[in-house]
Design a protein around this motif. Structure first.
Motif, PDB file in Angstrom:
ATOM      1  N   ALA A  90      12.568 -34.564  52.216  1.00 35.60           N
ATOM      2  CA  ALA A  90      12.993 -34.436  53.607  1.00 35.60           C
ATOM      3  C   ALA A  90      13.484 -33.002  53.807  1.00 35.60           C
ATOM      4  O   ALA A  90      14.437 -32.575  53.161  1.00 35.60           O
ATOM      5  CB  ALA A  90      14.106 -35.428  53.918  1.00 35.60           C
ATOM      6  N   ALA A  91      12.825 -32.254  54.694  1.00 35.05           N
ATOM      7  CA  ALA A  91      13.135 -30.831  54.848  1.00 35.05           C
ATOM      8  C   ALA A  91      13.649 -30.535  56.256  1.00 35.05           C
ATOM      9  O   ALA A  91      13.214 -31.128  57.244  1.00 35.05           O
ATOM     10  CB  ALA A  91      11.888 -29.988  54.578  1.00 35.05           C
ATOM     11  N   TYR A  92      14.587 -29.580  56.299  1.00 34.59           N
ATOM     12  CA  TYR A  92      15.087 -29.102  57.594  1.00 34.59           C
ATOM     13  C   TYR A  92      15.819 -27.780  57.384  1.00 34.59           C
ATOM     14  O   TYR A  92      16.813 -27.729  56.654  1.00 34.59           O
ATOM     15  CB  TYR A  92      16.023 -30.118  58.246  1.00 34.59           C
ATOM     16  N   ASN A  93      15.301 -26.726  58.005  1.00 28.42           N
ATOM     17  CA  ASN A  93      15.916 -25.392  57.915  1.00 28.42           C
ATOM     18  C   ASN A  93      16.356 -25.073  56.483  1.00 28.42           C
ATOM     19  O   ASN A  93      17.498 -24.713  56.224  1.00 28.42           O
ATOM     20  CB  ASN A  93      17.108 -25.295  58.867  1.00 28.42           C
ATOM     21  N   GLY A  94      15.406 -25.165  55.576  1.00 21.69           N
ATOM     22  CA  GLY A  94      15.724 -25.001  54.154  1.00 21.69           C
ATOM     23  C   GLY A  94      15.278 -23.699  53.529  1.00 21.69           C
ATOM     24  O   GLY A  94      15.213 -23.598  52.298  1.00 21.69           O
ATOM     25  N   GLN A  95      14.985 -22.690  54.339  1.00 17.78           N
ATOM     26  CA  GLN A  95      14.373 -21.483  53.785  1.00 17.78           C
ATOM     27  C   GLN A  95      15.226 -20.768  52.736  1.00 17.78           C
ATOM     28  O   GLN A  95      14.690 -20.098  51.863  1.00 17.78           O
ATOM     29  CB  GLN A  95      14.042 -20.501  54.911  1.00 17.78           C
ATOM     30  N   GLU A  96      16.534 -20.937  52.779  1.00 14.54           N
ATOM     31  CA  GLU A  96      17.396 -20.202  51.853  1.00 14.54           C
ATOM     32  C   GLU A  96      17.217 -20.663  50.414  1.00 14.54           C
ATOM     33  O   GLU A  96      17.284 -19.852  49.479  1.00 14.54           O
ATOM     34  CB  GLU A  96      18.857 -20.348  52.264  1.00 14.54           C
ATOM     35  N   TYR A  97      16.976 -21.961  50.213  1.00 10.43           N
ATOM     36  CA  TYR A  97      16.957 -22.507  48.853  1.00 10.43           C
ATOM     37  C   TYR A  97      15.659 -23.208  48.464  1.00 10.43           C
ATOM     38  O   TYR A  97      15.430 -23.478  47.287  1.00 10.43           O
ATOM     39  CB  TYR A  97      18.089 -23.533  48.691  1.00 10.43           C
ATOM     40  N   ILE A  98      14.795 -23.518  49.415  1.00  8.05           N
ATOM     41  CA  ILE A  98      13.670 -24.402  49.128  1.00  8.05           C
ATOM     42  C   ILE A  98      12.684 -23.819  48.118  1.00  8.05           C
ATOM     43  O   ILE A  98      12.048 -24.551  47.351  1.00  8.05           O
ATOM     44  CB  ILE A  98      12.947 -24.809  50.434  1.00  8.05           C
ATOM     45  N   ASN A  99      12.569 -22.489  48.083  1.00  7.31           N
ATOM     46  CA  ASN A  99      11.652 -21.872  47.113  1.00  7.31           C
ATOM     47  C   ASN A  99      12.003 -22.239  45.683  1.00  7.31           C
ATOM     48  O   ASN A  99      11.127 -22.543  44.865  1.00  7.31           O
ATOM     49  CB  ASN A  99      11.667 -20.351  47.277  1.00  7.31           C
ATOM     50  N   GLU A 100      13.315 -22.219  45.365  1.00 10.39           N
ATOM     51  CA  GLU A 100      13.747 -22.549  44.006  1.00 10.39           C
ATOM     52  C   GLU A 100      13.422 -23.992  43.659  1.00 10.39           C
ATOM     53  O   GLU A 100      13.011 -24.299  42.539  1.00 10.39           O
ATOM     54  CB  GLU A 100      15.248 -22.305  43.852  1.00 10.39           C
ATOM     55  N   GLN A 101      13.593 -24.875  44.613  1.00  8.46           N
ATOM     56  CA  GLN A 101      13.278 -26.280  44.353  1.00  8.46           C
ATOM     57  C   GLN A 101      11.782 -26.483  44.142  1.00  8.46           C
ATOM     58  O   GLN A 101      11.356 -27.201  43.232  1.00  8.46           O
ATOM     59  CB  GLN A 101      13.783 -27.158  45.503  1.00  8.46           C
ATOM     60  N   LEU A 102      10.984 -25.851  44.990  1.00  4.62           N
ATOM     61  CA  LEU A 102       9.534 -25.979  44.851  1.00  4.62           C
ATOM     62  C   LEU A 102       9.057 -25.420  43.506  1.00  4.62           C
ATOM     63  O   LEU A 102       8.190 -26.010  42.849  1.00  4.62           O
ATOM     64  CB  LEU A 102       8.837 -25.257  46.004  1.00  4.62           C
ATOM     65  N   GLU A 103       9.624 -24.320  43.084  1.00  7.79           N
ATOM     66  CA  GLU A 103       9.253 -23.741  41.789  1.00  7.79           C
ATOM     67  C   GLU A 103       9.627 -24.675  40.643  1.00  7.79           C
ATOM     68  O   GLU A 103       8.901 -24.794  39.655  1.00  7.79           O
ATOM     69  CB  GLU A 103       9.928 -22.378  41.602  1.00  7.79           C
ATOM     70  N   SER A 104      10.777 -25.347  40.771  1.00 11.94           N
ATOM     71  CA  SER A 104      11.195 -26.260  39.705  1.00 11.94           C
ATOM     72  C   SER A 104      10.276 -27.478  39.627  1.00 11.94           C
ATOM     73  O   SER A 104      10.067 -28.038  38.543  1.00 11.94           O
ATOM     74  CB  SER A 104      12.646 -26.701  39.911  1.00 11.94           C
ATOM     75  N   ILE A 105       9.707 -27.879  40.752  1.00 10.37           N
ATOM     76  CA  ILE A 105       8.721 -28.965  40.747  1.00 10.37           C
ATOM     77  C   ILE A 105       7.403 -28.462  40.156  1.00 10.37           C
ATOM     78  O   ILE A 105       6.764 -29.144  39.343  1.00 10.37           O
ATOM     79  CB  ILE A 105       8.514 -29.506  42.180  1.00 10.37           C
ATOM     80  N   LYS A 106       7.018 -27.285  40.536  1.00 10.74           N
ATOM     81  CA  LYS A 106       5.786 -26.674  40.029  1.00 10.74           C
ATOM     82  C   LYS A 106       5.802 -26.552  38.510  1.00 10.74           C
ATOM     83  O   LYS A 106       4.766 -26.713  37.840  1.00 10.74           O
ATOM     84  CB  LYS A 106       5.611 -25.290  40.668  1.00 10.74           C
ATOM     85  N   ALA A 142       1.722 -24.950  49.012  1.00 13.95           N
ATOM     86  CA  ALA A 142       0.586 -25.862  48.920  1.00 13.95           C
ATOM     87  C   ALA A 142      -0.680 -25.149  48.450  1.00 13.95           C
ATOM     88  O   ALA A 142      -1.527 -25.745  47.766  1.00 13.95           O
ATOM     89  CB  ALA A 142       0.343 -26.529  50.270  1.00 13.95           C
ATOM     90  N   LYS A 143      -0.817 -23.883  48.798  1.00 14.25           N
ATOM     91  CA  LYS A 143      -1.990 -23.103  48.395  1.00 14.25           C
ATOM     92  C   LYS A 143      -1.889 -22.617  46.952  1.00 14.25           C
ATOM     93  O   LYS A 143      -2.910 -22.271  46.340  1.00 14.25           O
ATOM     94  CB  LYS A 143      -2.154 -21.901  49.328  1.00 14.25           C
ATOM     95  N   GLU A 144      -0.680 -22.595  46.420  1.00  8.90           N
ATOM     96  CA  GLU A 144      -0.454 -22.017  45.093  1.00  8.90           C
ATOM     97  C   GLU A 144      -0.583 -23.027  43.954  1.00  8.90           C
ATOM     98  O   GLU A 144      -0.761 -22.634  42.809  1.00  8.90           O
ATOM     99  CB  GLU A 144       0.936 -21.380  45.029  1.00  8.90           C
ATOM    100  N   VAL A 145      -0.481 -24.314  44.273  1.00 10.31           N
ATOM    101  CA  VAL A 145      -0.486 -25.321  43.213  1.00 10.31           C
ATOM    102  C   VAL A 145      -1.767 -26.144  43.249  1.00 10.31           C
ATOM    103  O   VAL A 145      -2.409 -26.286  44.291  1.00 10.31           O
ATOM    104  CB  VAL A 145       0.738 -26.258  43.331  1.00 10.31           C
ATOM    105  N   GLU A 146      -2.115 -26.690  42.098  1.00  8.83           N
ATOM    106  CA  GLU A 146      -3.325 -27.519  42.003  1.00  8.83           C
ATOM    107  C   GLU A 146      -3.083 -28.938  42.494  1.00  8.83           C
ATOM    108  O   GLU A 146      -4.026 -29.646  42.856  1.00  8.83           O
ATOM    109  CB  GLU A 146      -3.807 -27.553  40.549  1.00  8.83           C
ATOM    110  N   GLN A 147      -1.824 -29.346  42.526  1.00 10.91           N
ATOM    111  CA  GLN A 147      -1.488 -30.689  42.974  1.00 10.91           C
ATOM    112  C   GLN A 147      -1.574 -30.783  44.502  1.00 10.91           C
ATOM    113  O   GLN A 147      -1.479 -29.777  45.208  1.00 10.91           O
ATOM    114  CB  GLN A 147      -0.080 -31.083  42.521  1.00 10.91           C
TER     115      GLN A 147
END
Length: 315
Positions: free
Chosen positions: A7-23, A51-56
């Motif tokens: 669930a996302a909302y105005n998350g630009q400050e931290y969301i990159n780190e979370q996405l990288e940890s999933i990746k 979405a463009k960077e990952v194979e999943q």
């Protein structure tokens, strides 16, 4: 395949780190489904780039009408994916440990082997608490918040110990709760999932941090030291009415649960669970002495917790 919902909302400050940890997870057979709740920042752009960077597979949905809360957003997400074999929940601002999926999934498979895949199963665990800059504030939220991870229903009805961002649900659990989570009587999606698993299935607790839980000013729910004198003073300062309202919300949630699942509980011979929840749902109609006897008789209290103090003073 494991479906991760965010669930996302105005998350630009931290969301990159979370996405990288999933990746960077050691287990890679996953897909990510995100619902953005009308962000005004670059959250959606960041998600599209990821979405463009990952194979999943990454599915991004933008709510036409904002849900207005993480609970309702997760409710929509779970309905989107309720036919998935396994669902994991993620906040937008945490950081997953590299083996979070692998460890949780293995625990789920072990539980399904033991209890059967048709049994609703919830797997969850501890978190370490970090600040906005990533500094560790506490190595264990279980310890910080004096959380009793006992999964007995008598404990969970009054104090949920399941942190949603750590949990995995199997299909039997997701199917049982998905269409009800958006109801106003549901306090939080993880709380309701825990209740369902405690009644009809099994809760598996991993006594280790599965992620770094970010504690910052924008959190809707945060980690707290429930036995800290300053926290106690704050709760006392909020007044009797505030606490009684919270307890009433808890009782209303249980009443809603009973109204939904009464027939199923009785048919499956979960009569003791039904009677416990039915009695708890109407506690506010009884005297203080009656309520205290109920808490003691049902072993609801954990010795020394703030809730025990509050219930004696204001219950």
């Amino acid at each position: 395949m494991i479906t991760i919902i965010m669930a996302a909302y105005n998350g630009q400050e931290y969301i990159n780190e979370q996405l990288e940890s999933i990746k960077n997870q050691t287990y890679r057979d996953w897909r990510l489904v995100v619902r953005d709740d009308g962000s005004s920042d670059k959250t959606v752009d960041i998600l599209k780039k990821f979405a463009k960077e990952v194979e999943q597979q990454v599915i991004i949905k933008v709510n036409e009408e904002p849900s207005g809360s993480a609970k309702r957003n997760f409710a929509r997400l779970l309905q989107d994916v309720q036919n998935s074999s396994y669902v994991m929940f993620t906040d937008q601002d945490d950081i997953w440990k590299k083996d979070k999926i692998e460890v949780t999934y293995n625990a789920m498979l072990d539980a399904e082997k033991k209890y059967g895949s048709k049994t609703p199963i919830l797997v969850h665990g501890d978190v370490e608490v970090i600040d906005g800059s990533g500094n560790v504030l506490a190595e264990s939220m279980f310890n910080l918040s004096h959380i009793d991870s006992n999964s007995e229903l008598s404990k969970i009805i009054i104090q949920n110990h399941v942190t949603g961002c750590t949990m995995m649900c199997n299909r039997s659990l997701s199917a049982g709760i998905a269409k009800y989570l958006s109801d106003d009587r549901v306090i939080m999606h993880d709380y309701f999932a825990a209740l369902y698993a405690a009644v009809f299935g099994k809760i598996i607790v991993l006594e280790r941090p599965l992620l770094s839980y970010r504690q910052h000013g924008d959190n809707s729910v945060g980690a707290k030291n429930n036995n800290n004198i300053f926290y106690l003073a704050k709760r006392l300062g909020q007044g009797r009415r505030s606490y009684k309202n919270a307890m009433k919300e808890s009782e209303d949630q249980i009443a809603f649960f009973v109204s939904l699942y009464k027939d199923e509980m009785i048919a499956k011979k979960f009569v003791c669970q039904y009677e416990l929840m039915k009695e708890y749902s109407v506690l506010n109609r009884h005297s203080k002495i009656y309520r205290i006897i109920f808490y003691m008789k049902k072993n609801v209290w954990k010795k020394g917790t703030i809730r025990k103090i509050m219930q004696i003073i204001w219950g």
